[in-house]
Design an enzyme around this catalytic site. Structure first.
Site, PDB file in Angstrom:
ATOM      1  N   ASN A 157     -10.169  -2.888   2.535  1.00  0.00           N
ATOM      2  CA  ASN A 157      -9.668  -2.884   1.115  1.00  0.00           C
ATOM      3  C   ASN A 157     -11.502  -2.408   0.309  1.00  0.00           C
ATOM      4  OD1 ASN A 157      -6.653  -3.222   0.966  1.00  0.00           O
ATOM      5  ND2 ASN A 157      -7.603  -5.582   0.534  1.00  0.00           N
ATOM      6  N   HIS A 164       1.044  -1.357  -0.340  1.00  0.00           N
ATOM      7  CA  HIS A 164       0.348  -0.012   0.058  1.00  0.00           C
ATOM      8  C   HIS A 164       0.922   0.959  -0.204  1.00  0.00           C
ATOM      9  CE1 HIS A 164      -3.448  -2.079   0.867  1.00  0.00           C
ATOM     10  NE2 HIS A 164      -3.444  -2.865   1.664  1.00  0.00           N
TER      11      HIS A 164
HETATM   12 FE1  HDE Z   1      -2.656  -4.929   5.611  1.00  0.00          FE
HETATM   13  N1  HDE Z   1      -0.604  -3.851   5.628  1.00  0.00           N
HETATM   14  N2  HDE Z   1      -1.682  -6.834   5.922  1.00  0.00           N
HETATM   15  N3  HDE Z   1      -4.061  -5.600   4.375  1.00  0.00           N
HETATM   16  N4  HDE Z   1      -2.712  -3.165   5.033  1.00  0.00           N
HETATM   17  C1  HDE Z   1      -0.079  -2.932   5.804  1.00  0.00           C
HETATM   18  O1  HDE Z   1       0.776  -1.525   7.218  1.00  0.00           O
HETATM   19  C2  HDE Z   1      -0.878  -7.443   6.325  1.00  0.00           C
HETATM   20  C3  HDE Z   1      -4.424  -6.892   4.651  1.00  0.00           C
HETATM   21  C4  HDE Z   1      -4.293  -2.765   4.436  1.00  0.00           C
HETATM   22  O2  HDE Z   1      -3.527   3.821   3.965  1.00  0.00           O
HETATM   23  C5  HDE Z   1       0.714  -2.319   6.569  1.00  0.00           C
HETATM   24  O3  HDE Z   1       0.905   0.545   7.587  1.00  0.00           O
HETATM   25  C6  HDE Z   1      -0.506  -8.332   7.108  1.00  0.00           C
HETATM   26  C7  HDE Z   1      -6.240  -6.904   4.608  1.00  0.00           C
HETATM   27  C8  HDE Z   1      -4.299  -1.255   4.055  1.00  0.00           C
HETATM   28  O4  HDE Z   1      -1.327   3.336   5.611  1.00  0.00           O
HETATM   29  C9  HDE Z   1       1.757  -3.839   7.270  1.00  0.00           C
HETATM   30  C10 HDE Z   1      -1.637  -8.753   6.688  1.00  0.00           C
HETATM   31  C11 HDE Z   1      -6.672  -6.007   4.319  1.00  0.00           C
HETATM   32  C12 HDE Z   1      -3.422  -0.927   4.481  1.00  0.00           C
HETATM   33  C13 HDE Z   1       0.138  -4.491   6.793  1.00  0.00           C
HETATM   34  C14 HDE Z   1      -2.631  -7.952   5.981  1.00  0.00           C
HETATM   35  C15 HDE Z   1      -5.432  -5.045   3.914  1.00  0.00           C
HETATM   36  C16 HDE Z   1      -1.918  -1.716   4.483  1.00  0.00           C
HETATM   37  C17 HDE Z   1       2.244  -2.131   5.568  1.00  0.00           C
HETATM   38  C18 HDE Z   1      -1.895 -10.124   6.113  1.00  0.00           C
HETATM   39  C19 HDE Z   1      -8.074  -5.458   4.174  1.00  0.00           C
HETATM   40  C20 HDE Z   1      -2.478   0.764   3.703  1.00  0.00           C
HETATM   41  C21 HDE Z   1       2.963  -0.904   6.398  1.00  0.00           C
HETATM   42  C22 HDE Z   1      -1.988 -10.653   7.514  1.00  0.00           C
HETATM   43  C23 HDE Z   1      -9.347  -5.396   5.223  1.00  0.00           C
HETATM   44  C24 HDE Z   1      -2.567   1.469   4.973  1.00  0.00           C
HETATM   45  C25 HDE Z   1       1.029  -0.144   7.537  1.00  0.00           C
HETATM   46  C26 HDE Z   1      -2.280   2.781   5.384  1.00  0.00           C
HETATM   47  C27 HDE Z   1      -1.150  -2.487   4.805  1.00  0.00           C
HETATM   48  C28 HDE Z   1       0.293  -6.216   6.892  1.00  0.00           C
HETATM   49  C29 HDE Z   1      -3.873  -8.325   4.640  1.00  0.00           C
HETATM   50  C30 HDE Z   1      -5.553  -3.903   4.085  1.00  0.00           C
HETATM   51  C31 HDE Z   1       2.952  -4.590   6.868  1.00  0.00           C
HETATM   52  C32 HDE Z   1       0.453  -8.956   7.407  1.00  0.00           C
HETATM   53  C33 HDE Z   1      -6.296  -8.673   4.686  1.00  0.00           C
HETATM   54  C34 HDE Z   1      -5.160  -0.072   3.649  1.00  0.00           C
HETATM   55  O5  HDE Z   1       1.649  -3.926   8.140  1.00  0.00           O
END
Ligand code: HDE
Length: 702
Positions: A159, A86
């Site tokens: 999302n 993201h």
């Molecule tokens: Fe994320 N995801 N994600 N994700 N995600 C990040 O956090 C992660 C997942 C989502 O505008 C990171 O600050 C793991 C699902 C958004 O700043 C990180 C897993 C969904 C954003 C991270 C998922 C999301 C992130 C990277 C699997 C939808 C942007 C930077 C278990 C429900 C937020 C940060 C923004 C960002 C980890 C799966 C949505 C690395 C480990 C499912 C919208 O922490």
């Protein structure tokens, strides 16, 4: 160097700026009564910001030049790590307004009073591309909402797609590695159409439902303003008696959903890589504040047990027809950040930010995320004090004994920095007000196992496909074909066809045919036989749920010298009446002279304003003007693309030569509307409410 602009014979004026010329010919802007004096970060006034300190004008630079050293030092450290996923995103401020109290379900303070307004910050993003990638990648969009509630920040980090690729957080690095640029060659950027992604997917059947979504038009939205948002996981709400209700969060855009077509997305990325952020910027700056309704799917354990799929499985959704979402409030975005970096880049969303009254379920993806989001902030923002940044700080009072660390900005004052203490200072726990977890009974062996209830990987993928209109189904087939055609390893393509056979045979054979696969593989081994009895869910289609409104949309109006100024005015008035806007495109940005002698300024030159940037187009051309444009490829493409992308085209009779040269038959269908007089703009704008004439698509063979 002389210091006084007024008396300096070397004073120069360039575009209203009074500048002083130095001895080497360089220009200096000198502070006057209207401007602040430039200072160092330490507050020291700066005399000369154009030259480093040297011994003699042509001599070596001195290390003593603290102003130069500080300036370069700071510049050298301007970048922080981009988000690992993201990375490319755009944010805005706004508020959430609660409709009715929800005390029956939750004690969350935000849901206790009708009309309560809670400040909010939202960041939209793409997942795979780096920070500088283009907006219209085929990708999931992040929809992350931070609500600054009176009982702490609540982040719904969602999302624009309600399901996910994987069921267990331990697979997240793998799926992300596979979609990011391949490590040996470092390409392709912001694209899933390559071998490693499809290799992983074809070996991960649980991703099939999500694959249907990302191959659908949901993955190429026209605007952030026209997307839904989803919390994805099942969460819990807890009321004052600590009774739990399961909940899924859905954001529904007031302006309705809309996407572009792939051929258009590819061209938008070249014409305006910032298409989505520009769109949000323009909308908010012009006072057209985008709005979403927060809708809840609320259910109890009994519903969860009766549902065909496991509500803890993030690759499944609950069809709206089975459990209608209830609107509980609205989110309005009404202010852009003052500074992109300070706010949008430094905002730290965390799934674990929940206020009392909201709680987690055991969804293994959510549980993993609750670890990851805190961890990642330390890497990106460099200090455990990231919550001191204004964008991340709660807007309610907060009191704790955490202290020190890099960049601490607000340590407690006083002697006791611990509790219990007998000095009678500092905050204390509150069993009543404080966060309480749902006291779920858990028991079992310590195992690394996927529950059997997660094993059906195809049924809802098929249900999604069957819930789409034929146009949308065609787009899914085309997207799969495009992506798999970029895959160089034949075995990966075949593995994907084997999965598609479990989703929809027609889809599988169409894609196989387009890829030139003549011997269909056997359907993939399914852990659980795919079901064919799931009812289609019309709520899953974008087209079925069109807004029937042109509000928030934009028309590209191509004009030539001699244009009928009244017609243009009538069109503008009609569009404004519908809450839509227009932009003028002409041969020169200086504009054209209308038939009545008035000057019409253009926003774009023709090759700077291709039709892919607009929802519909209008050609207000004289015959002479149209003849002139027939010689320009960009003008012909403007028309040909608008037609191929199924857009409504309004045209003056004079525009005929350009239509003909672009290969467009003016009587081809009802999407081509002649402006015989100024009254004809009404029916044109009325037709535009349908957004696209999909019936044309079969004939243009996109
Ligand atoms: Fe994320 N995801 N994600 N994700 N995600 C990040 O956090 C992660 C997942 C989502 O505008 C990171 O600050 C793991 C699902 C958004 O700043 C990180 C897993 C969904 C954003 C991270 C998922 C999301 C992130 C990277 C699997 C939808 C942007 C930077 C278990 C429900 C937020 C940060 C923004 C960002 C980890 C799966 C949505 C690395 C480990 C499912 C919208 O922490």
């Amino acid at each position: 160097m002389a210091r006084k602009a007024a008396t300096n014979p070397n004073a120069a004026t360039i575009h209203d700026q009074t500048l002083v010329r130095g001895e080497g010919g360089e220009l200096h802007q000198i502070a006057d009564g209207n401007t602040d004096v430039l200072t160092t970060a330490q507050g020291g006034p700066v005399a000369n910001d154009q030259n480093t300190l040297k011994i003699g004008a042509r001599g070596p630079t001195l290390i003593e030049d603290f102003h130069f050293r500080e300036k370069i030092f700071h510049f050298d450290h301007e970048r922080i790590p981009e988000r690992v996923v993201h990375a490319r995103g755009y944010g805005a401020h706004g508020f959430f307004e609660t409709y009715e109290p929800l005390a029956k379900y939750t004690r969350a303070d935000i849901f206790q009073r009708a009309g309560e307004k809670t400040p909010a910050f939202v960041r939209f993003s793409t997942v795979a591309g780096s920070k500088g990638s283009f907006d219209l990648a085929r990708d999931v969009r992040g929809f992350a909402v931070k609500l600054y509630t009176k009982e702490g920040n609540w982040d719904i980090v969602g999302n624009n797609i309600p399901v996910f690729f994987i069921q267990d957080a331990i697979k997240f690095p793998d799926i992300i590695h596979s979609v990011k640029p391949e490590p040996d060659r470092n390409f392709p950027q912001a694209q899933s159409a390559h071998d490693t992604f499809w290799d992983f997917i074809s070996l991960t059947p649980e991703s099939m439902h999500m694959i249907m979504w990302v191959m659908s038009d949901r993955a190429i939205p026209r605007s952030f303003r026209f997307m839904q948002g989803f919390g994805v996981h099942t969460f819990r709400m807890l009321n004052a008696a600590d009774e739990s209700t399961f909940v899924k969060f859905i954001w529904k855009p007031k302006l309705g959903m809309q996407s572009v077509v792939w051929n258009e997305a590819v061209k938008i990325n070249g014409a305006d890589p910032d298409f989505h952020r520009r769109d949000l910027w323009n909308a908010i700056q012009s006072g057209a504040f985008p709005e979403w309704e927060l809708c809840l799917q609320l259910f109890d354990q009994e519903f969860a047990d009766s549902f065909d799929f496991d509500v803890l499985d993030p690759t499944k959704l609950i069809p709206e027809e089975l459990l209608p979402p209830i609107p509980v409030g609205r989110l309005v975005l009404d202010r852009m950040p003052d500074n992109f970096f300070t706010e949008t880049e430094q905002v730290a969303f965390m799934t674990q930010n929940v206020p009392p009254g909201i709680d987690f379920s055991n969804d293994p993806l959510l549980q993993g995320r609750n670890f990851s989001y805190l961890d990642t902030q330390l890497k990106r923002l460099g200090s455990p004090n990231f919550s001191h940044l204004p964008i991340n700080a709660p807007k309610c009072p907060f009191h704790h004994f955490q202290q020190d660390g890099h960049m601490a900005m607000s340590n407690r004052v006083g002697r006791a920095n611990y509790q219990p203490n007998s000095f009678g200072v500092g905050p204390r726990e509150s069993p009543e007000r404080g966060f309480r977890s749902f006291a779920d009974a858990e028991e079992g062996q310590k195992v690394r196992l996927r529950p059997e209830s997660f094993a059906d990987h195809y049924s809802q993928a098929g249900q999604f496909f069957n819930s789409q209109t034929p146009t949308e189904q065609r787009h899914i087939a085309m997207a799969l074909t495009f992506e798999l055609a970029k895959v160089e390893t034949p075995a990966i393509r075949e593995r994907m066809i084997a999965h598609l056979l479990n989703i929809d045979e027609g889809l599988a054979t169409t894609v196989a045919d387009k890829l030139g696969i003549t011997d269909l593989p056997k359907a993939a081994d399914a852990a659980v036989a795919p079901r064919t009895d799931l009812q289609p869910s019309p709520a899953l289609s974008i087209i079925e749920n069109g807004p029937d409104s042109f509000e928030g949309r934009k028309v590209g109006v191509m004009v030539s010298n001699g244009v009928d100024a009244n017609l243009l005015k009538a069109l503008q008035a009609e569009l404004e009446g519908q809450g839509a806007t227009m932009e003028v495109i002409a041969h020169k940005v200086g504009g054209v002279q209308a038939g009545d002698g008035s000057k019409i300024i253009a926003k774009h030159m023709i090759d700077g304003g291709p039709s892919v940037l607009f929802d519909a187009v209008a050609l207000l051309l004289t015959e002479e003007g149209a003849e002139l444009l027939t010689g320009e490829a960009a003008a012909r493409d403007f028309v040909a693309d608008a037609f191929a992308h199924c857009k409504f085209i309004g045209f003056t009779p004079g525009a005929m030569p350009l239509l003909v040269k672009a290969g467009v038959d003016a009587s081809a269908d009802e999407g081509l509307i002649a402006f015989t007089d100024a009254d004809a703009v009404g029916p044109y704008v009325e037709a535009c409410r349908k957004l696209r004439l999909w019936a044309r698509e079969a004939s243009v063979k996109l």
